[in-house]
Motif scaffolding. Sequence first.
Motif, PDB file in Angstrom:
ATOM      1  N   ARG A  56      14.772   6.794  -5.108  1.00 43.02           N
ATOM      2  CA  ARG A  56      14.288   7.279  -3.803  1.00 43.02           C
ATOM      3  C   ARG A  56      12.754   7.349  -3.813  1.00 43.02           C
ATOM      4  O   ARG A  56      12.097   6.943  -2.844  1.00 43.02           O
ATOM      5  CB  ARG A  56      14.871   8.659  -3.506  1.00 43.02           C
ATOM      6  N   GLN A  57      12.202   7.913  -4.885  1.00 37.68           N
ATOM      7  CA  GLN A  57      10.730   7.996  -4.957  1.00 37.68           C
ATOM      8  C   GLN A  57      10.107   6.604  -4.971  1.00 37.68           C
ATOM      9  O   GLN A  57       9.099   6.339  -4.294  1.00 37.68           O
ATOM     10  CB  GLN A  57      10.326   8.764  -6.212  1.00 37.68           C
ATOM     11  N   GLU A  58      10.706   5.694  -5.740  1.00 34.21           N
ATOM     12  CA  GLU A  58      10.169   4.336  -5.807  1.00 34.21           C
ATOM     13  C   GLU A  58      10.248   3.658  -4.444  1.00 34.21           C
ATOM     14  O   GLU A  58       9.327   2.936  -4.017  1.00 34.21           O
ATOM     15  CB  GLU A  58      10.945   3.524  -6.843  1.00 34.21           C
ATOM     16  N   ALA A  59      11.389   3.865  -3.745  1.00 35.87           N
ATOM     17  CA  ALA A  59      11.538   3.243  -2.426  1.00 35.87           C
ATOM     18  C   ALA A  59      10.491   3.778  -1.453  1.00 35.87           C
ATOM     19  O   ALA A  59       9.906   3.019  -0.664  1.00 35.87           O
ATOM     20  CB  ALA A  59      12.956   3.489  -1.891  1.00 35.87           C
ATOM     21  N   ALA A  60      10.293   5.101  -1.491  1.00 38.52           N
ATOM     22  CA  ALA A  60       9.300   5.684  -0.594  1.00 38.52           C
ATOM     23  C   ALA A  60       7.900   5.155  -0.896  1.00 38.52           C
ATOM     24  O   ALA A  60       7.121   4.816   0.012  1.00 38.52           O
ATOM     25  CB  ALA A  60       9.352   7.209  -0.696  1.00 38.52           C
ATOM     26  N   GLN A  61       7.561   5.075  -2.214  1.00 36.70           N
ATOM     27  CA  GLN A  61       6.242   4.562  -2.585  1.00 36.70           C
ATOM     28  C   GLN A  61       6.093   3.093  -2.209  1.00 36.70           C
ATOM     29  O   GLN A  61       5.041   2.654  -1.731  1.00 36.70           O
ATOM     30  CB  GLN A  61       6.029   4.734  -4.092  1.00 36.70           C
ATOM     31  N   THR A  62       7.162   2.320  -2.389  1.00 31.89           N
ATOM     32  CA  THR A  62       7.103   0.898  -2.044  1.00 31.89           C
ATOM     33  C   THR A  62       6.915   0.701  -0.539  1.00 31.89           C
ATOM     34  O   THR A  62       6.113  -0.122  -0.094  1.00 31.89           O
ATOM     35  CB  THR A  62       8.379   0.196  -2.505  1.00 31.89           C
ATOM     36  N   ALA A  63       7.701   1.476   0.233  1.00 28.56           N
ATOM     37  CA  ALA A  63       7.575   1.346   1.693  1.00 28.56           C
ATOM     38  C   ALA A  63       6.183   1.735   2.155  1.00 28.56           C
ATOM     39  O   ALA A  63       5.594   1.092   3.040  1.00 28.56           O
ATOM     40  CB  ALA A  63       8.630   2.235   2.373  1.00 28.56           C
ATOM     41  N   GLN A  64       5.623   2.781   1.544  1.00 27.34           N
ATOM     42  CA  GLN A  64       4.275   3.213   1.935  1.00 27.34           C
ATOM     43  C   GLN A  64       3.253   2.164   1.557  1.00 27.34           C
ATOM     44  O   GLN A  64       2.335   1.853   2.332  1.00 27.34           O
ATOM     45  CB  GLN A  64       3.951   4.539   1.245  1.00 27.34           C
ATOM     46  N   ALA A  65       3.411   1.555   0.395  1.00 23.48           N
ATOM     47  CA  ALA A  65       2.444   0.554  -0.041  1.00 23.48           C
ATOM     48  C   ALA A  65       2.540  -0.705   0.813  1.00 23.48           C
ATOM     49  O   ALA A  65       1.521  -1.277   1.212  1.00 23.48           O
ATOM     50  CB  ALA A  65       2.673   0.211  -1.505  1.00 23.48           C
ATOM     51  N   LEU A  66       3.751  -1.114   1.114  1.00 18.14           N
ATOM     52  CA  LEU A  66       3.891  -2.309   1.934  1.00 18.14           C
ATOM     53  C   LEU A  66       3.421  -2.069   3.350  1.00 18.14           C
ATOM     54  O   LEU A  66       2.882  -2.957   4.005  1.00 18.14           O
ATOM     55  CB  LEU A  66       5.358  -2.767   1.953  1.00 18.14           C
ATOM     56  N   GLY A  67       3.627  -0.870   3.855  1.00 16.78           N
ATOM     57  CA  GLY A  67       3.177  -0.585   5.209  1.00 16.78           C
ATOM     58  C   GLY A  67       1.676  -0.588   5.306  1.00 16.78           C
ATOM     59  O   GLY A  67       1.107  -0.870   6.355  1.00 16.78           O
ATOM     60  N   GLY A  68       0.959  -0.297   4.220  1.00 19.35           N
ATOM     61  CA  GLY A  68      -0.503  -0.268   4.256  1.00 19.35           C
ATOM     62  C   GLY A  68      -1.131  -1.558   3.846  1.00 19.35           C
ATOM     63  O   GLY A  68      -2.337  -1.679   3.837  1.00 19.35           O
TER      64      GLY A  68
END
Length: 519
Positions: A56-68
């Motif tokens: 879950r943490q990795e998914a959240a970090q990945t989504a945040q990084a890809l969104g930026g």
Amino acid sequence: MSRRAPAGPGRRGRSLRTQLLAGLSAVLVVVLVVTGAVTLLVVDQVLVGQVDQQVRQEAAQTAQALGGRGGPGDGRQGGGPFGEGAQEGLNFLLFGLPVGSLGARVDGGTVTAATLQGASGGFPQADAWTDEQAAALVGVGSEPTTVDVPGRGAYRVVATSADGGQVLVGQPLAGTTTVLRELAVAALVLAAVGIAVAVLASRAVLDRGLRPLRRVAATATRVSSLPLDRGEVDLAVRVPARDTDPGTEVGQVGAALDRLLVHVGAALAARHRSETQVRQFVADASHELRTPLASIRGYAELAGRRSADLPEEVAHALERVESQATRMTGLVEDLLLLARLDAGRPLERDEVELPMVVVEAVSDARVTAPDHRWFLDLPGEDEDADDAPPLVVPGDAARLHQVLAGLLANARTHTPPGTTVTTRLRSCAAGAEVVVEDDGPGVDPAVLPTVFERFARADTSRSRAAGSTGLGLAIARAVVDAHGGSISVESRPGRTAFRLLLPWPAPADEALLPTAVRR
């Protein structure tokens, strides 16, 4: 309704100790299996929960990084489902994640990029993913899900929305599976060792706990080996005081057995007193009856000498009086002999030559019953008389003659004329054996077990045609018992054999033994 067959000679029941050990072992195995299974389930849940938290943490970090991130990392460049731009963005986002972590981009239900975190930071080429492996990642939701990727194993995968598509992040469950497998092996080993130790410890505890019960059983065994059926019984055996504590289960059994022994001892003492009184009464009565019976016989004989001067009815009556007086005298003598033997009065102890006793008894039987065929089988009949071993036993010659005469009379009385009666005399290691055998109709099987009892009566096939008192065989057994021997009978239609065994002299009198059986 079926019944459980009783344990016989071929079926031995399990002991209480074995049953308790088996029960404890079964309970212990069930407890350990349930405990191990629950433990493995809990550990599995904990480990999978930790993996879920990480993905879950990795998914959240990945989504945040890809969104930026713009440009090539937005997953829409590269021209194709596994375009190089999308792959490059995922590679960048997996840096720092555990080895084997999975990253994928899904647009419109199609995987456009997928990669794994390598051990050295390198990544497989895009064409390393097959369509079947990519299809396994489609349909993952926002909650962690176990996905079995063909050829790569099981993953815990979660999806999150990013830049108009979905980003999938997963971690392999191989580590969790390895931990569970090693934990299961360790649990099995520990359970086996624990069961073995517990069984050994339980066995020692049970042995110690059942020791009082064994002592109580030993007391009962000693009592069962005592001769309780006749004579004076000194039932002094008791359960040890330490095994009669009513506060314990074994103590309750021991106390109950102790009370039972007290009651049985009192009952046996009362029985012995009663038997002694009856025995004394029979002896006194028999002794007192001898004189009047002798007088009756004397007067009857005296009157019979003048039977020619008496009416026929009176003469016949005197004859019957004399006959019945004679029969009653024999009965009284038999009762007096049994009373004396029961009282333990010693018999004469002298050297008895059995061949002579047997020959005399058979000779008397031939004269008494010439309508029977009498045969005599003695040892050494085909040998020189000087070489035949003398069959000499210690005892009372008159009483032994009475026993043999009684056995021959029994065969004469209870078999029809023409019956063959054979008397055999043999020596064996235990003593001298005399067998009186006839080919008559045999003894009724219902009467056979009690044939040596006093006043025992046979059936019509062995009727009392000659007026038997029913005491002959009882006297024979009493006399043989007084000599330390044994007497038995085997009977079937066409063969009845009474077997008499008299022991050899004691070692101190070994000179009386036949040469053939001396040590």
